[in-house]
Write a protein that holds these residues in place. Structure first.
Motif, PDB file in Angstrom:
ATOM      1  N   PRO A   1     -45.163  56.269 -34.287  1.00 55.88           N
ATOM      2  CA  PRO A   1     -43.805  54.986 -33.704  1.00 55.88           C
ATOM      3  C   PRO A   1     -43.649  54.581 -35.611  1.00 55.88           C
ATOM      4  CG  PRO A   1     -45.303  55.485 -32.065  1.00 55.88           C
ATOM      5  CD  PRO A   1     -45.794  56.759 -33.534  1.00 55.88           C
ATOM      6  N   ARG A   2     -43.197  53.507 -35.963  1.00 53.58           N
ATOM      7  CA  ARG A   2     -43.399  53.042 -36.684  1.00 53.58           C
ATOM      8  C   ARG A   2     -42.472  51.365 -36.423  1.00 53.58           C
ATOM      9  NH1 ARG A   2     -41.472  56.401 -40.529  1.00 53.58           N
ATOM     10  NH2 ARG A   2     -42.445  57.802 -38.636  1.00 53.58           N
ATOM     11  N   THR A   3     -41.737  50.865 -35.383  1.00 53.40           N
ATOM     12  CA  THR A   3     -41.275  49.267 -35.736  1.00 53.40           C
ATOM     13  C   THR A   3     -41.388  49.402 -33.583  1.00 53.40           C
ATOM     14  OG1 THR A   3     -38.887  50.235 -35.524  1.00 53.40           O
ATOM     15  CG2 THR A   3     -39.894  49.233 -37.341  1.00 53.40           C
ATOM     16  N   LEU A   4     -41.725  48.160 -33.306  1.00 59.12           N
ATOM     17  CA  LEU A   4     -41.361  47.886 -32.084  1.00 59.12           C
ATOM     18  C   LEU A   4     -40.628  46.718 -31.614  1.00 59.12           C
ATOM     19  CD1 LEU A   4     -45.276  46.405 -31.340  1.00 59.12           C
ATOM     20  CD2 LEU A   4     -44.224  48.727 -30.510  1.00 59.12           C
ATOM     21  N   ARG A   5     -39.527  46.268 -30.621  1.00 61.37           N
ATOM     22  CA  ARG A   5     -38.452  45.917 -30.224  1.00 61.37           C
ATOM     23  C   ARG A   5     -39.230  44.874 -29.175  1.00 61.37           C
ATOM     24  NH1 ARG A   5     -33.801  47.026 -31.237  1.00 61.37           N
ATOM     25  NH2 ARG A   5     -33.637  48.932 -32.432  1.00 61.37           N
ATOM     26  N   CYS A   6     -37.820  44.029 -29.591  1.00 57.84           N
ATOM     27  CA  CYS A   6     -38.551  42.920 -28.846  1.00 57.84           C
ATOM     28  C   CYS A   6     -37.556  42.856 -26.508  1.00 57.84           C
ATOM     29  CB  CYS A   6     -37.929  41.107 -29.240  1.00 57.84           C
ATOM     30  SG  CYS A   6     -39.610  40.956 -30.301  1.00 57.84           S
TER      31      CYS A   6
ATOM     32  N   HIS B   1     -31.731  62.061 -29.359  1.00 54.43           N
ATOM     33  CA  HIS B   1     -32.514  62.170 -30.569  1.00 54.43           C
ATOM     34  C   HIS B   1     -33.501  61.263 -30.347  1.00 54.43           C
ATOM     35  CE1 HIS B   1     -29.843  66.172 -31.204  1.00 54.43           C
ATOM     36  NE2 HIS B   1     -30.920  66.083 -30.183  1.00 54.43           N
ATOM     37  N   GLY B   2     -32.881  60.262 -30.697  1.00 57.46           N
ATOM     38  CA  GLY B   2     -33.818  59.131 -31.429  1.00 57.46           C
ATOM     39  C   GLY B   2     -34.936  58.730 -31.422  1.00 57.46           C
ATOM     40  N   ILE B   3     -34.853  58.848 -29.766  1.00 58.71           N
ATOM     41  CA  ILE B   3     -36.106  58.337 -28.140  1.00 58.71           C
ATOM     42  C   ILE B   3     -36.254  59.080 -28.346  1.00 58.71           C
ATOM     43  CG2 ILE B   3     -35.906  56.388 -26.174  1.00 58.71           C
ATOM     44  CD1 ILE B   3     -33.593  55.557 -26.960  1.00 58.71           C
ATOM     45  N   TYR B   4     -35.662  60.253 -27.251  1.00 54.19           N
ATOM     46  CA  TYR B   4     -36.825  61.246 -26.653  1.00 54.19           C
ATOM     47  C   TYR B   4     -36.706  62.591 -27.321  1.00 54.19           C
ATOM     48  CZ  TYR B   4     -36.165  58.440 -22.574  1.00 54.19           C
ATOM     49  OH  TYR B   4     -36.434  57.287 -22.077  1.00 54.19           O
TER      50      TYR B   4
HETATM   51  C1  LIG Z   1     -42.202  60.590 -32.961  1.00 49.93           C
HETATM   52  C2  LIG Z   1     -40.917  59.954 -32.770  1.00 49.93           C
HETATM   53  C3  LIG Z   1     -40.549  59.583 -32.045  1.00 49.93           C
HETATM   54  C4  LIG Z   1     -38.984  59.536 -31.659  1.00 49.93           C
HETATM   55  N1  LIG Z   1     -39.145  58.649 -30.585  1.00 49.93           N
HETATM   56  C5  LIG Z   1     -39.374  57.940 -30.183  1.00 49.93           C
HETATM   57  C6  LIG Z   1     -40.810  58.684 -30.936  1.00 49.93           C
HETATM   58  C7  LIG Z   1     -42.443  58.155 -31.501  1.00 49.93           C
HETATM   59  C8  LIG Z   1     -39.859  56.431 -29.365  1.00 49.93           C
HETATM   60  C9  LIG Z   1     -38.476  55.595 -29.625  1.00 49.93           C
HETATM   61  N2  LIG Z   1     -38.161  55.935 -30.717  1.00 49.93           N
HETATM   62  C10 LIG Z   1     -37.183  54.672 -30.417  1.00 49.93           C
HETATM   63  C11 LIG Z   1     -37.126  54.112 -29.021  1.00 49.93           C
HETATM   64  C12 LIG Z   1     -36.728  52.996 -28.474  1.00 49.93           C
HETATM   65  C13 LIG Z   1     -37.121  51.834 -28.109  1.00 49.93           C
HETATM   66  C14 LIG Z   1     -37.284  51.161 -29.060  1.00 49.93           C
HETATM   67  O1  LIG Z   1     -37.853  50.601 -30.056  1.00 49.93           O
HETATM   68  O2  LIG Z   1     -35.848  51.120 -30.733  1.00 49.93           O
HETATM   69  C15 LIG Z   1     -38.401  54.657 -28.773  1.00 49.93           C
HETATM   70  C16 LIG Z   1     -39.344  55.161 -27.293  1.00 49.93           C
HETATM   71  C17 LIG Z   1     -36.051  54.212 -30.656  1.00 49.93           C
HETATM   72  C18 LIG Z   1     -36.445  54.675 -32.776  1.00 49.93           C
HETATM   73  N3  LIG Z   1     -35.495  55.936 -32.953  1.00 49.93           N
HETATM   74  C19 LIG Z   1     -36.583  55.763 -34.664  1.00 49.93           C
HETATM   75  C20 LIG Z   1     -36.674  54.561 -34.726  1.00 49.93           C
HETATM   76  C21 LIG Z   1     -37.065  54.018 -36.171  1.00 49.93           C
HETATM   77  C22 LIG Z   1     -36.350  54.021 -33.834  1.00 49.93           C
HETATM   78  C23 LIG Z   1     -36.624  52.811 -34.063  1.00 49.93           C
HETATM   79  C24 LIG Z   1     -38.867  52.204 -33.146  1.00 49.93           C
HETATM   80  C25 LIG Z   1     -39.263  53.573 -33.003  1.00 49.93           C
HETATM   81  O3  LIG Z   1     -39.473  53.223 -34.113  1.00 49.93           O
HETATM   82  O4  LIG Z   1     -39.341  54.446 -32.389  1.00 49.93           O
HETATM   83  C26 LIG Z   1     -35.769  57.101 -35.313  1.00 49.93           C
HETATM   84  C27 LIG Z   1     -36.387  57.985 -34.471  1.00 49.93           C
HETATM   85  N4  LIG Z   1     -37.113  58.547 -33.759  1.00 49.93           N
HETATM   86  C28 LIG Z   1     -37.360  59.960 -33.571  1.00 49.93           C
HETATM   87  C29 LIG Z   1     -36.485  60.768 -34.020  1.00 49.93           C
HETATM   88  C30 LIG Z   1     -36.034  62.055 -33.464  1.00 49.93           C
HETATM   89  C31 LIG Z   1     -35.816  59.729 -35.336  1.00 49.93           C
HETATM   90  C32 LIG Z   1     -34.486  59.743 -35.855  1.00 49.93           C
HETATM   91  C33 LIG Z   1     -34.380  59.297 -36.877  1.00 49.93           C
HETATM   92  C34 LIG Z   1     -38.191  60.592 -31.669  1.00 49.93           C
END
Ligand SMILES: C=Cc1c2[nH]c(c1C)Cc1[nH]c(c(CCC(=O)O)c1C)Cc1[nH]c(c(C)c1CCC(=O)O)Cc1[nH]c(c(C)c1C=C)C2
Length: 582
Positions: A106-111, A223-226
């Motif tokens: 993970p790279r960032t946290l959200r408030c 995709h971006g979260i899970y």
């Molecule tokens: C290993 C990769 C991860 C992917 N999702 C998560 C991880 C650790 C967990 C995650 N990502 C986001 C959230 C929602 C809460 C939030 O902080 O906004 C969660 C629980 C959103 C998010 N997705 C991406 C980023 C940069 C963020 C912001 C927060 C974060 O850094 O995790 C990008 C991203 N994450 C994943 C994918 C496939 C992806 C694609 C661009 C998977």
């Protein structure tokens, strides 16, 4: 789409709480009997030492909170590898004119409320508040989010977008045009009344919109979260507000309108409880939250790895906490005679430690192997993601600036042979982490696309795939001056349909088979983000460790099916939590 937690509402609550020195206490349940402060009616069990299984962020945070709550107890944290921190890891690399930080997880946290509040409080308690690097809400990364469809980047209109810019996007861009015209093609679709059964996010939203819209616009979000499949992930677990509104209003539309216009807003009771509790316990948190109100996401100097490094340092300074690395848990059972948790480990000096109680932050399936009584956890499978980061010395290598982009499930695999999920424009998303001039991007591969794979690409192959994605999608053919590839095997648990029922069963199994001596926390249960993990650690460590209710606490008490909802009402700028809605 309704957010997973009603953030806006809770933000309103918080703002009101900031303005009022005392937040109106909930009428339903006075704070002194909230789940965070329940006192034992009588004592019958004196815990001696506590165990924490797993040294990721959830395990470290659990040990930290336990040590705060029980300063006189001995706490042993068992981690199977030679480092703690789990998926959270930052790697600093020097390149000519400065340094860059590659995030390997993970790279960032959200408030977001309320879990972000717990994380922020932890950061404060660790003395890291001056290390925070913010990405503001008006920053380009917060304003520009893209979807890749079918062969170019499409900006997703945000909350501030004008009606005409949205209309023009819908007319111009196939991803929106196809999605909305597909709804018009299905105007007489009957929306069955909610039966209360869990279903996938895809099937829930498809009932109101269309298959095309779900594949084009909802799947990228998941995709971006899970890194998961929109047709498999559970709507009850991921967007609980949607079925709640449908259930209570006979449909999503009346529910959404009510949410928008009514002065009473629904929220999960476990969340309102936590907010009230935290604001009472930590009065300075209000000011800190206010300071963060313009922040979209944040990280720490040195990357998020600084959080786990600091947690480890603080735990090591505590003489009552022992961190055992390279410690494999081989078996775990309730010692019925002593009423303790009996572990079997590979440790020569401590092969069979006995603890008054244990918190497991191990992945659900790992725990199910150690404790076959918890067989429902076998169904909480996880997906694997490969994270490929590249640093280019050209600061202007990207064709557009923003958070990055996500790739929808509607893109056929022939057009996405690398099975990419999305690309993060790290230099925009988390500015200020690197001192070297240039552009850092991260390509995320795999997730649910790799579900049936028996082997994964190696680092070299991963790098080749990532560069092909960047060349095809963004026209980037430059040679990176630094790169980092990390395969995160089974890193993201999938809350598939029936997840909450599984948690309900596990809760009962924990009660009957472990009588409160074993509790669970971590990303397998109530949320996969760092905030969620820290909150789960807080919840589980703050529960009483003795007393008449001890047997009933499992860490899953409020996570099963049929969660309790409450309604907020703003009365003279104060918040009343008074109406319970099933
Ligand atoms: C290993 C990769 C991860 C992917 N999702 C998560 C991880 C650790 C967990 C995650 N990502 C986001 C959230 C929602 C809460 C939030 O902080 O906004 C969660 C629980 C959103 C998010 N997705 C991406 C980023 C940069 C963020 C912001 C927060 C974060 O850094 O995790 C990008 C991203 N994450 C994943 C994918 C496939 C992806 C694609 C661009 C998977």
């Amino acid at each position: 789409m309704a957010p997973r937690h009603p953030e806006n509402l809770l933000e309103v609550l918080l703002k009101q709480c900031y303005l009022q020195p005392r937040c109106a206490a909930g009428q339903r349940r006075p704070l002194h009997v909230s789940r965070y402060t329940t006192q034992a009616a009588h004592e019958y069990h004196k815990p001696d030492s506590f165990a924490v299984l797993g040294g990721g962020i959830s395990g470290l945070a659990s040990a930290f909170y336990l040590s705060k709550k029980h300063p006189d107890k001995k706490i042993t944290l068992y981690e199977q590898s030679s480092r703690v921190g789990g998926w959270v890891q930052s790697k600093k690399v020097d390149v000519g004119d400065g340094s860059i930080v590659f995030e390997e997880g993970p790279r960032t946290l959200r408030c977001t409320m309320p879990n972000g509040m717990v994380a922020l409080d932890l950061i404060r308690q660790l003395g890291l508040e001056n290390e925070i690097l913010r990405t503001k809400k008006d920053a380009i990364a917060a304003r520009n989010r893209f979807i890749y469809y079918p062969d170019h980047l499409v900006r997703v209109p945000g909350p501030g977008s004008s009606f005409f810019s949205i209309l023009s996007a819908v007319i111009r861009e196939p991803v929106f045009r196809e999605s909305f015209t597909s709804i018009l093609r299905e105007p007489f679709k009957t929306v069955p009344s909610a039966a209360g059964e869990d279903e996938s996010v895809g099937s829930f939203l498809e009932r109101y919109t269309s298959t095309v819209l779900v594949n084009n616009l909802v799947s990228p979000l998941l995709h971006g979260i899970y890194a998961g499949d929109v047709w498999k992930l559970s709507v009850n677990s991921i967007f609980p507000m949607l079925p709640f509104l449908e259930r209570t209003h006979g449909g999503l539309l009346p529910g959404a309108l009510d949410l928008l216009f009514s002065s009473e807003k629904p929220a999960l009771e476990r969340d309102t409880d936590l907010i009230q509790h935290l604001l009472q316990e930590q009065p300075t948190l209000r000011g800190q939250l206010l300071e963060m109100k313009d922040t979209s996401v944040f990280t720490l100097k040195g990357g998020l790895g600084s959080l786990v490094t600091r947690l480890e340092e603080v735990l090591q300074q505590n003489k009552n906490v022992v961190i055992r690395k390279d410690a494999q848990i081989e078996a775990l059972e309730l010692n019925r005679t002593m009423d303790t948790i009996q572990l079997t480990t590979n440790l020569k000096d401590e092969p069979k430690p006995n603890h008054a109680f244990a918190i497991s932050t191990l992945p659900a399936q790992t725990l199910a192997k150690l404790a076959p009584e918890l067989d429902s956890l076998n169904d909480v499978h996880s997906v694997t993601v490969m994270i490929v980061s590249l640093f280019f010395n050209n600061p202007n290598v990207l064709p557009a600036n923003g958070f990055g982009y996500l790739i929808p499930q509607s893109i056929p695999l022939e057009q996405n042979p690398e099975r990419a999920l999305g690309v993060v424009f790290d230099s925009d998303a988390a500015p200020g982490v690197d001192t070297a001039k240039g552009t850092k991007v991260t390509v995320m591969l795999g997730g649910h696309w790799w579900d049936d794979f028996s082997s994964y690409p190696d680092e070299e192959e991963g790098m080749r795939m990532a560069r092909t994605v960047l060349a095809r999608h963004l026209g980037i053919v430059d040679e990176p001056i630094a790169n980092n590839v990390r395969l995160l095997k089974n890193c993201l648990p999938q809350y598939t349909v029936g997840h909450q029922a599984r948690l309900g069963r596990t809760h009962r199994d924990l009660q009957t088979s472990f009588r409160g001596r074993l509790r669970v926390a971590g990303n397998s249960y109530g949320g996969v983000g760092i905030n969620d993990c820290i909150r789960s650690a807080y919840d589980v460590a703050m529960l009483p460790t003795e007393g008449s209710y001890f047997d009933t606490y499992t860490g899953l008490n409020n996570l099963g099916p049929n969660p309790q909802w409450v309604k907020f009402k703003m009365v003279k700028r104060q918040v009343q939590v008074n109406t319970v809605t099933k």
